[in-house]
Design an enzyme around this catalytic site. Structure first.
Site, PDB file in Angstrom:
ATOM      1  N   ASN A 103       1.090   3.846  -3.091  1.00 57.64           N
ATOM      2  CA  ASN A 103       0.745   5.259  -2.884  1.00 57.64           C
ATOM      3  C   ASN A 103       1.839   6.185  -3.414  1.00 57.64           C
ATOM      4  O   ASN A 103       1.543   7.207  -4.031  1.00 57.64           O
ATOM      5  CB  ASN A 103       0.563   5.557  -1.383  1.00 57.64           C
TER       6      ASN A 103
ATOM      7  N   ARG B 103     -10.197   3.275  -7.412  1.00 60.33           N
ATOM      8  CA  ARG B 103      -9.430   2.892  -6.236  1.00 60.33           C
ATOM      9  C   ARG B 103     -10.311   3.046  -5.011  1.00 60.33           C
ATOM     10  O   ARG B 103     -11.275   3.781  -5.014  1.00 60.33           O
ATOM     11  CB  ARG B 103      -8.159   3.734  -6.132  1.00 60.33           C
TER      12      ARG B 103
ATOM     13  N   GLU C 214       0.832  -1.208   0.000  1.00 57.72           N
ATOM     14  CA  GLU C 214       0.000   0.000   0.000  1.00 57.72           C
ATOM     15  C   GLU C 214       0.871   1.265   0.000  1.00 57.72           C
ATOM     16  O   GLU C 214       0.616   2.205  -0.751  1.00 57.72           O
ATOM     17  CB  GLU C 214      -0.931   0.035   1.217  1.00 57.72           C
TER      18      GLU C 214
END
Lengths: 119, 150
Positions: free
Chosen positions: B54, B107, B50
């Protein structure tokens, strides 16, 4: 990640194997959307039994397909959800949104029932 | 009290999607030098994935020629992972940390939720135009180190 696809009537079945992350989510989206268009699809069954890793990018691509299909009054069913995938699904809230079952044949039943109810 | 460093890795890689898997495998391999459950390992992999995703998607806006830095430090009983980028930065960190906040409809806006759920501590430091630094910490079973059997 590898994908195996087959379809019957207007239902597309996607068997996912391997890791569903940022890169593979994009492959998933392109492949599934193309196949879905080709068969003029209505419903989608995603078999996650052989998924070894999933993160929010992987969930996002499933959610994206769900949004498209639900808008066309279709059904999305997830099957073969293992422990790893289940915890992530629960945390994301997708678990309560999508139809989830153990095996593909149950997924077909869910789709048939919904079609019958909708008729 | 200063913690004793048991091991440390540093990685610098291009902001390409393929490197998300590389980052989580490197971190998992470092983490597995400690006694931890398969569940812990899965959680660490998701959190790393994650943070790196990002940096690529949001920090560098999918520009694949930038550099993401990852440092993993194994202390006695603690794993610390630091992921940083020199990208666009986050305007409002508290908004970014909220579930379902995403700038992209495909997303889920769950990146930080997963990091916070799967790690014991998440620290985010960001400046618009300068980049973002994320530190993930996981305490590992009372500091017992896995011993090699030979």
């Amino acid at each position: 990640m590898s994908l195996r696809l087959h379809s019957k009537n207007k239902t597309l079945v996607v068997r996912v194997e391997g890791e569903l992350d940022l890169v593979s989510a994009q492959q998933f989206r392109e492949t599934v959307d193309r196949a879905f268009q080709e068969i003029d699809g209505q419903n989608l069954i995603i078999d996650l039994a052989k998924v070894t890793f999933i993160d929010s990018s992987g969930l996002g691509v499933i959610l994206g397909r769900y949004r498209i299909i639900i808008a066309k009054k279709g059904v999305v069913v997830l099957c073969g959800v293992n422990k790893t995938v289940q915890r992530i699904l629960e945390l994301s809230g997708l678990f309560s949104l999508l139809a989830v079952c153990a095996e593909e044949r149950e997924a077909w039943k869910i789709i048939e029932e919904r079609a019958y109810r909708g008729a | 009290m200063e913690r004793i460093v048991k091991n440390r890795i540093e990685l610098k890689f291009l902001s390409r999607g393929d490197n998300v898997a590389l980052a989580r495998i490197a971190v998992a391999s470092l983490a597995s030098q400690m006694e931890l459950t398969l569940n812990d390992l899965e959680e660490i992999k998701v959190a790393t994935s994650e943070a790196v995703s990002n940096a690529i998607i949001h920090g560098y806006q999918n520009d694949t020629d930038r550099v993401v830095k990852l440092t993993g430090i194994l202390y006695e009983g603690l794993l610390e992972i630091e992921i940083s980028d020199d990208g666009v930065g986050i305007k409002d960190i508290s908004e970014a940390l909220r579930p379902a906040f995403s700038t992209d409809p495909e997303r889920m806006g769950l990146g930080f939720v997963f990091m916070q759920s799967f790690m014991d501590e998440v620290e985010v430091d960001s400046e618009v135009g300068r980049g973002t630094n994320v530190i993930l910490r996981k305490h590992i079973g009372g500091g017992t180190e896995k011993r090699a059997v030979s």
